[in-house]
Design an enzyme around this catalytic site. Structure first.
Site, PDB file in Angstrom:
ATOM      1  N   CYS A 134       0.843  -1.204   0.000  1.00  0.00           N
ATOM      2  CA  CYS A 134       0.000   0.000   0.000  1.00  0.00           C
ATOM      3  C   CYS A 134       0.878   1.254   0.000  1.00  0.00           C
ATOM      4  O   CYS A 134       1.408   1.640   1.049  1.00  0.00           O
ATOM      5  CB  CYS A 134      -0.925  -0.024   1.208  1.00  0.00           C
ATOM      6  SG  CYS A 134      -2.008   1.410   1.301  1.00  0.00           S
ATOM      7  N   CYS A 137      -0.552   4.248   1.959  1.00  0.00           N
ATOM      8  CA  CYS A 137      -0.412   4.096   3.404  1.00  0.00           C
ATOM      9  C   CYS A 137       1.030   4.294   3.856  1.00  0.00           C
ATOM     10  O   CYS A 137       1.287   4.990   4.831  1.00  0.00           O
ATOM     11  CB  CYS A 137      -0.829   2.689   3.836  1.00  0.00           C
ATOM     12  SG  CYS A 137      -2.229   2.021   2.968  1.00  0.00           S
ATOM     13  N   ASP A 138       1.949   3.658   3.179  1.00  0.00           N
ATOM     14  CA  ASP A 138       3.311   3.543   3.703  1.00  0.00           C
ATOM     15  C   ASP A 138       4.354   4.377   2.964  1.00  0.00           C
ATOM     16  O   ASP A 138       5.489   4.494   3.435  1.00  0.00           O
ATOM     17  CB  ASP A 138       3.745   2.063   3.682  1.00  0.00           C
ATOM     18  CG  ASP A 138       2.867   1.205   4.571  1.00  0.00           C
ATOM     19  OD1 ASP A 138       2.295   1.751   5.530  1.00  0.00           O
ATOM     20  OD2 ASP A 138       2.724   0.000   4.299  1.00  0.00           O
TER      21      ASP A 138
HETATM   22  P1  FAD Z   1     -10.553  -6.150   5.634  1.00  0.00           P
HETATM   23  O1  FAD Z   1      -9.793  -5.205   6.492  1.00  0.00           O
HETATM   24  O2  FAD Z   1      -9.807  -7.027   4.706  1.00  0.00           O
HETATM   25  O3  FAD Z   1     -11.463  -7.005   6.612  1.00  0.00           O
HETATM   26  C1  FAD Z   1     -12.176  -8.101   6.136  1.00  0.00           C
HETATM   27  C2  FAD Z   1     -12.431  -9.037   7.306  1.00  0.00           C
HETATM   28  O4  FAD Z   1     -13.297 -10.083   6.857  1.00  0.00           O
HETATM   29  C3  FAD Z   1     -11.178  -9.698   7.836  1.00  0.00           C
HETATM   30  O5  FAD Z   1     -11.082  -9.468   9.228  1.00  0.00           O
HETATM   31  C4  FAD Z   1     -11.380 -11.199   7.523  1.00  0.00           C
HETATM   32  O6  FAD Z   1     -10.847 -12.034   8.534  1.00  0.00           O
HETATM   33  C5  FAD Z   1     -12.884 -11.297   7.450  1.00  0.00           C
HETATM   34  N1  FAD Z   1     -13.347 -12.376   6.585  1.00  0.00           N
HETATM   35  C6  FAD Z   1     -12.961 -12.633   5.297  1.00  0.00           C
HETATM   36  N2  FAD Z   1     -13.631 -13.695   4.817  1.00  0.00           N
HETATM   37  C7  FAD Z   1     -14.456 -14.120   5.824  1.00  0.00           C
HETATM   38  C8  FAD Z   1     -15.388 -15.169   5.936  1.00  0.00           C
HETATM   39  N3  FAD Z   1     -15.627 -16.010   4.921  1.00  0.00           N
HETATM   40  N4  FAD Z   1     -16.077 -15.337   7.104  1.00  0.00           N
HETATM   41  C9  FAD Z   1     -15.859 -14.499   8.139  1.00  0.00           C
HETATM   42  N5  FAD Z   1     -14.960 -13.489   8.099  1.00  0.00           N
HETATM   43  C10 FAD Z   1     -14.273 -13.292   6.951  1.00  0.00           C
HETATM   44  N6  FAD Z   1      -5.412   1.720   4.660  1.00  0.00           N
HETATM   45  C11 FAD Z   1      -5.351   3.001   5.122  1.00  0.00           C
HETATM   46  O7  FAD Z   1      -6.336   3.742   5.024  1.00  0.00           O
HETATM   47  N7  FAD Z   1      -4.215   3.500   5.687  1.00  0.00           N
HETATM   48  C12 FAD Z   1      -3.110   2.753   5.879  1.00  0.00           C
HETATM   49  O8  FAD Z   1      -2.091   3.233   6.391  1.00  0.00           O
HETATM   50  C13 FAD Z   1      -3.159   1.388   5.425  1.00  0.00           C
HETATM   51  N8  FAD Z   1      -2.085   0.589   5.595  1.00  0.00           N
HETATM   52  C14 FAD Z   1      -2.163  -0.708   5.225  1.00  0.00           C
HETATM   53  C15 FAD Z   1      -1.070  -1.516   5.498  1.00  0.00           C
HETATM   54  C16 FAD Z   1      -1.122  -2.862   5.200  1.00  0.00           C
HETATM   55  C17 FAD Z   1       0.058  -3.718   5.533  1.00  0.00           C
HETATM   56  C18 FAD Z   1      -2.285  -3.403   4.567  1.00  0.00           C
HETATM   57  C19 FAD Z   1      -2.358  -4.870   4.233  1.00  0.00           C
HETATM   58  C20 FAD Z   1      -3.366  -2.587   4.257  1.00  0.00           C
HETATM   59  C21 FAD Z   1      -3.321  -1.245   4.597  1.00  0.00           C
HETATM   60  N9  FAD Z   1      -4.387  -0.375   4.346  1.00  0.00           N
HETATM   61  C22 FAD Z   1      -4.346   0.907   4.802  1.00  0.00           C
HETATM   62  C23 FAD Z   1      -5.610  -0.831   3.629  1.00  0.00           C
HETATM   63  C24 FAD Z   1      -6.738  -1.168   4.642  1.00  0.00           C
HETATM   64  O9  FAD Z   1      -6.257  -2.067   5.595  1.00  0.00           O
HETATM   65  C25 FAD Z   1      -7.939  -1.768   3.911  1.00  0.00           C
HETATM   66  O10 FAD Z   1      -8.379  -0.912   2.875  1.00  0.00           O
HETATM   67  C26 FAD Z   1      -9.104  -2.000   4.874  1.00  0.00           C
HETATM   68  O11 FAD Z   1      -8.718  -2.813   5.947  1.00  0.00           O
HETATM   69  C27 FAD Z   1     -10.284  -2.645   4.173  1.00  0.00           C
HETATM   70  O12 FAD Z   1     -11.287  -2.906   5.113  1.00  0.00           O
HETATM   71  P2  FAD Z   1     -12.410  -4.024   4.869  1.00  0.00           P
HETATM   72  O13 FAD Z   1     -13.241  -4.013   6.095  1.00  0.00           O
HETATM   73  O14 FAD Z   1     -13.036  -3.801   3.560  1.00  0.00           O
HETATM   74  O15 FAD Z   1     -11.625  -5.392   4.727  1.00  0.00           O
END
Ligand code: FAD
Ligand code: NAP
Length: 313
Positions: A134, A137-138
């Site tokens: 990302c 982010c970083d």
């Molecule tokens: P996710 O965070 O992916 O959450 C999805 C959840 O669903 C997970 O907890 C997973 O376990 C659960 N899940 C999946 N499938 C199932 C299932 N079948 N049954 C039950 N549970 C399930 N964004 C920023 O804004 N700023 C930053 O600085 C930043 N830094 C980042 C650094 C890293 C290393 C990474 C990997 C990402 C970063 N991001 C950052 C991006 C950010 O993390 C994502 O955009 C955000 O988390 C997306 O949220 P979400 O809820 O859509 O999905």
């Protein structure tokens, strides 16, 4: 019967949980297969979430979110959801990994996406400590420093352009000499003085110490070796949307999807199926940020409340 089932407990799912319960839905369960918080909990620092001014980790940011939701009555079940399907009367059926099912009037799916790993040595070990997926982010952590980018698609080239504005030099490492990115983007990259293309090259290993990454070892296709002393490496080799829960027994999806597997939603996070919403990284044109995922969760929750109200009254 649940008023709303939330699948996934990342920023999108947790915010949907907060808004549905606080907005009056009495019976809401969030199904999360691991610890709530989502992929941001892997990040060693987050500094672009509004209101966050100190140095905090992704885990620090997400820690209070589940408790806040629970105060308003959100139930949390730690279980993997295998499938969301729908009965003829419109009721949704949540199939859990243990074979049990749950029924719900509405469903908000926020199962996120998973950046692909390139598979070189040290990639997992240094993930979040110099290896990143990302740039938004970083990238700032490498202001004025040299970094490497891996990949040859639109994401890699666009993120290399973004990083070139912050970093002194960007090495773009691609395994072939032809890029998948659009011609216009390739042209812009080639014209950017502080981007150096290293083509026909594969990263063999990322090395580092307790502080994080210190360098990248590459194997060029002609067999020669090359080393870069960089503190950061950004890997953009594609993304997998976690859409498996929407796949039906016959292999079709419950709602309309793009060819690359993102869920098609309108600006209210409504899918093609009434009562089913998709939020966060898994939806079409997602900015893939915590703040936008949380925003999606709130938008979908308000829609779900109105949908359930109409069903019950
Ligand atoms: P996710 O965070 O992916 O959450 C999805 C959840 O669903 C997970 O907890 C997973 O376990 C659960 N899940 C999946 N499938 C199932 C299932 N079948 N049954 C039950 N549970 C399930 N964004 C920023 O804004 N700023 C930053 O600085 C930043 N830094 C980042 C650094 C890293 C290393 C990474 C990997 C990402 C970063 N991001 C950052 C991006 C950010 O993390 C994502 O955009 C955000 O988390 C997306 O949220 P979400 O809820 O859509 O999905
Ligand atoms: P992508 O197009 O699938 O490109 C992935 C790149 O990573 C390819 O160049 C691939 O190399 C390389 N790669 C894959 N596995 C690798 C590995 N193990 N080691 C080293 N390199 C590896 O992915 P993307 O760039 O994330 O784009 C995904 C989709 O979104 C595409 O359709 C893209 O056009 C679209 N997108 C569009 C825009 C835009 O329109 N502005 C912006 C971003 C993304 P090979 O080329 O050799 O296969």
């Amino acid at each position: 019967m649940l008023d709303c089932a939330i699948i996934g407990g990342g920023p999108a799912g947790l915010t949907a949980g907060l808004y549905t319960t606080r907005g009056g839905l009495a019976n809401v369960t969030m199904f999360e297969k691991g610890m709530p918080g989502g992929q941001i909990t892997q990040s060693s620092e987050i500094e672009n979430y509004p209101g966050v001014t100190g140095e905090i980790t992704g885990m620090d940011l997400m820690m209070p979110w589940p408790e806040q939701c629970q105060r308003f009555g959100l139930k949390h079940e730690m279980v993997e959801v295998k499938r969301v399907s729908q009965k003829e009367d419109g009721t949704f059926v949540i199939l859990k990994e243990n074979g049990e099912t749950e029924e719900a009037l509405s469903v908000i799916v926020g199962t996120g996406s998973t950046p692909r790993r390139a598979g070189f040595k040290g990639e997992d070990l240094f993930f979040g400590k110099g290896v990143s997926t990302c740039a938004t982010c970083d990238g700032f952590f490498y202001k004025g420093k040299e970094v490497a980018v891996v990949g040859g698609g639109d994401t890699a080239l666009e993120e290399a352009l973004y990083l070139a504005k912050l970093c002194s030099r960007v090495y773009l490492i691609h395994r072939r000499d032809r890029f998948r990115a659009s011609p216009n983007t390739i042209e812009r990259v080639k014209k950017t003085e502080n981007i150096e293309l290293i083509v026909n090259a594969c990263v063999d290993e990322v090395v580092g110490d307790a502080m994080g990454v210190t360098g990248v070892h590459m194997i060029i296709n002609d067999g020669t070796l090359r080393q870069l002393d960089v503190p950061g490496i950004f890997v953009f080799v594609g993304n997998d949307v976690n859409n498996q829960v929407l796949m039906q027994e016959d292999g079709t999806f419950l709602c309309d999807m793009t060819e690359s597997g993102e869920v098609i939603v309108d600006i209210s996070m409504r899918t093609s199926v009434p009562g089913l919403y998709a939020v966060g990284d898994m939806r079409i044109a997602a900015p893939k940020q915590v703040v936008s995922a949380a925003g999606d969760g709130a938008v979908a929750a308000l829609q779900a409340i109105a949908f359930v109200d109409e069903k019950l009254n």
